[in-house]
Design a protein around this motif. Structure first.
Motif, mmCIF file in Angstrom:
data_model
loop_
_atom_site.group_PDB
_atom_site.id
_atom_site.type_symbol
_atom_site.label_atom_id
_atom_site.label_comp_id
_atom_site.label_asym_id
_atom_site.label_seq_id
_atom_site.Cartn_x
_atom_site.Cartn_y
_atom_site.Cartn_z
ATOM 1 N N ASP A 1 -7.524 -14.410 4.485
ATOM 2 C CA ASP A 1 -7.329 -15.174 5.719
ATOM 3 C C ASP A 1 -8.035 -14.406 6.837
ATOM 4 O O ASP A 1 -7.467 -13.493 7.437
ATOM 5 C CB ASP A 1 -5.832 -15.312 5.998
ATOM 6 N N TYR A 2 -9.304 -14.755 7.093
ATOM 7 C CA TYR A 2 -10.130 -14.017 8.049
ATOM 8 C C TYR A 2 -9.645 -14.225 9.472
ATOM 9 O O TYR A 2 -9.221 -15.321 9.855
ATOM 10 C CB TYR A 2 -11.603 -14.449 7.928
ATOM 11 N N ALA A 3 -9.741 -13.165 10.256
ATOM 12 C CA ALA A 3 -9.300 -13.194 11.641
ATOM 13 C C ALA A 3 -10.260 -14.021 12.492
ATOM 14 O O ALA A 3 -11.475 -13.884 12.379
ATOM 15 C CB ALA A 3 -9.218 -11.772 12.194
ATOM 16 N N GLY A 4 -9.697 -14.836 13.353
ATOM 17 C CA GLY A 4 -10.488 -15.633 14.283
ATOM 18 C C GLY A 4 -10.639 -14.978 15.638
ATOM 19 O O GLY A 4 -11.203 -15.571 16.557
ATOM 20 N N THR A 5 -10.143 -13.730 15.757
ATOM 21 C CA THR A 5 -10.268 -12.988 17.014
ATOM 22 C C THR A 5 -10.629 -11.541 16.710
ATOM 23 O O THR A 5 -10.336 -11.037 15.618
ATOM 24 C CB THR A 5 -8.948 -12.983 17.820
ATOM 25 N N ALA A 6 -11.218 -10.893 17.690
ATOM 26 C CA ALA A 6 -11.543 -9.474 17.542
ATOM 27 C C ALA A 6 -10.272 -8.652 17.351
ATOM 28 O O ALA A 6 -10.218 -7.777 16.485
ATOM 29 C CB ALA A 6 -12.330 -8.994 18.757
ATOM 30 N N ALA A 7 -9.253 -8.940 18.151
ATOM 31 C CA ALA A 7 -7.997 -8.189 18.045
ATOM 32 C C ALA A 7 -7.386 -8.362 16.656
ATOM 33 O O ALA A 7 -6.899 -7.396 16.057
ATOM 34 C CB ALA A 7 -7.015 -8.632 19.124
ATOM 35 N N GLY A 8 -7.418 -9.561 16.125
ATOM 36 C CA GLY A 8 -6.887 -9.814 14.795
ATOM 37 C C GLY A 8 -7.654 -9.057 13.721
ATOM 38 O O GLY A 8 -7.067 -8.513 12.785
ATOM 39 N N ALA A 9 -8.983 -9.023 13.845
ATOM 40 C CA ALA A 9 -9.801 -8.308 12.865
ATOM 41 C C ALA A 9 -9.536 -6.808 12.928
ATOM 42 O O ALA A 9 -9.430 -6.148 11.894
ATOM 43 C CB ALA A 9 -11.277 -8.598 13.087
ATOM 44 N N LEU A 10 -9.423 -6.255 14.130
ATOM 45 C CA LEU A 10 -9.157 -4.820 14.254
ATOM 46 C C LEU A 10 -7.772 -4.481 13.709
ATOM 47 O O LEU A 10 -7.586 -3.426 13.098
ATOM 48 C CB LEU A 10 -9.323 -4.360 15.705
ATOM 49 N N GLU A 11 -6.817 -5.384 13.888
ATOM 50 C CA GLU A 11 -5.489 -5.164 13.312
ATOM 51 C C GLU A 11 -5.578 -5.173 11.780
ATOM 52 O O GLU A 11 -4.986 -4.312 11.112
ATOM 53 C CB GLU A 11 -4.517 -6.241 13.789
ATOM 54 N N GLN A 12 -6.310 -6.139 11.209
ATOM 55 C CA GLN A 12 -6.487 -6.167 9.762
ATOM 56 C C GLN A 12 -7.189 -4.894 9.272
ATOM 57 O O GLN A 12 -6.795 -4.317 8.252
ATOM 58 C CB GLN A 12 -7.301 -7.391 9.338
ATOM 59 N N PHE A 13 -8.227 -4.479 9.986
ATOM 60 C CA PHE A 13 -8.950 -3.266 9.615
ATOM 61 C C PHE A 13 -8.015 -2.062 9.596
ATOM 62 O O PHE A 13 -7.969 -1.307 8.619
ATOM 63 C CB PHE A 13 -10.117 -3.020 10.574
ATOM 64 N N ASN A 14 -7.258 -1.871 10.667
ATOM 65 C CA ASN A 14 -6.369 -0.713 10.750
ATOM 66 C C ASN A 14 -5.265 -0.759 9.697
ATOM 67 O O ASN A 14 -4.916 0.271 9.111
ATOM 68 C CB ASN A 14 -5.799 -0.581 12.160
ATOM 69 N N THR A 15 -4.755 -1.936 9.407
ATOM 70 C CA THR A 15 -3.740 -2.079 8.367
ATOM 71 C C THR A 15 -4.313 -1.685 7.011
ATOM 72 O O THR A 15 -3.706 -0.890 6.272
ATOM 73 C CB THR A 15 -3.203 -3.522 8.320
ATOM 74 N N GLN A 16 -5.484 -2.223 6.667
ATOM 75 C CA GLN A 16 -6.083 -1.913 5.369
ATOM 76 C C GLN A 16 -6.511 -0.447 5.282
ATOM 77 O O GLN A 16 -6.390 0.177 4.232
ATOM 78 C CB GLN A 16 -7.251 -2.854 5.071
ATOM 79 N N LEU A 17 -7.010 0.090 6.382
ATOM 80 C CA LEU A 17 -7.398 1.500 6.394
ATOM 81 C C LEU A 17 -6.174 2.391 6.189
ATOM 82 O O LEU A 17 -6.230 3.369 5.433
ATOM 83 C CB LEU A 17 -8.139 1.858 7.678
ATOM 84 N N ASP A 18 -5.063 2.055 6.822
ATOM 85 C CA ASP A 18 -3.832 2.831 6.625
ATOM 86 C C ASP A 18 -3.382 2.802 5.168
ATOM 87 O O ASP A 18 -2.990 3.838 4.611
ATOM 88 C CB ASP A 18 -2.705 2.300 7.516
ATOM 89 N N VAL A 19 -3.435 1.630 4.535
ATOM 90 C CA VAL A 19 -3.047 1.524 3.127
ATOM 91 C C VAL A 19 -3.967 2.396 2.278
ATOM 92 O O VAL A 19 -3.512 3.136 1.394
ATOM 93 C CB VAL A 19 -3.076 0.050 2.651
#
Length: 190
Positions: free
Chosen positions: A111-129
């Motif tokens: 489910d791709y982010a439609g906003t920059a903030a959403g994408a950065l949140e996804q990035f940080n979540t996946q990077l943390d995992v």
């Protein structure tokens, strides 16, 4: 005299340094306009579902990411949104699923982010995992073969970690450079 090296720590430090010293600072305040910005026509991007003309439009939500199989030669230019989507899914989430028990993730199911903030949140979540997973390997886990989830199943996990580090540094540097290009061609500041 020999020095004992904590390779797990060193592999993690390489990425945590880039994250804190560069990516967090350089991407703070990333706007949606920057996220979708394309300096050339025909760039691969993330689009609202049905708005893309790419041969493959992958994704499960309201936004899709552009692809083609086989990839054209030369490959199309890619935007910040596309590059973040690639890092989030292809570099991190799929590996988190394959090696660290995270939910399955593919380009088609994401489910791709439609906003920059959403994408950065996804990035940080996946990077943390990913970082937590690598940390959990310890020295012994770095020597274990990656298995069938990877193209080279006999390679040690340390080889995969090095590859992911290289991918993160490479693609996130591209993201930062694209942001610089946007700021310098549109008179912005960051």
């Amino acid at each position: 005299m020999t020095t004992t090296v904590d390779w797990n720590h060193e592999l993690l430090e390489q990425i945590t340094f880039h994250r804190s010293a560069l990516w967090q600072r350089r991407l703070a305040g990333l706007t949606d306009e920057e996220y979708f910005y394309s300096p050339v026509p025909g760039a691969w991007n993330v689009h609202p579902r049905g708005a893309s003309t790419a041969p493959v439009q992958a994704g499960s939500g309201d936004f899709t990411i552009d692809f083609a199989l086989p990839e054209p030669d030369p490959a199309p230019f890619t935007t910040i949104a596309w590059r973040l989507g690639h890092v989030i899914v292809g570099v991190l989430a799929a590996r988190n699923a394959a090696h660290f028990g995270a939910p399955p993730a593919t380009y088609q199911s994401w489910d791709y982010a439609g906003t920059a903030a959403g994408a950065l949140e996804q990035f940080n979540t996946q990077l943390d995992v990913w970082l937590d997973g690598v940390r959990s390997l310890g020295a012994d886990g770095l020597a274990v073969p990656v298995g069938a989830a990877e193209p080279y199943p006999d390679a040690a996990m340390a080889v995969l970690v090095l590859h992911i580090n290289r991918e993160l540094i490479h693609h996130m540097s591209e993201v930062c450079l694209l942001r610089d290009l946007y700021l310098h061609t549109h008179g912005g500041t960051a």
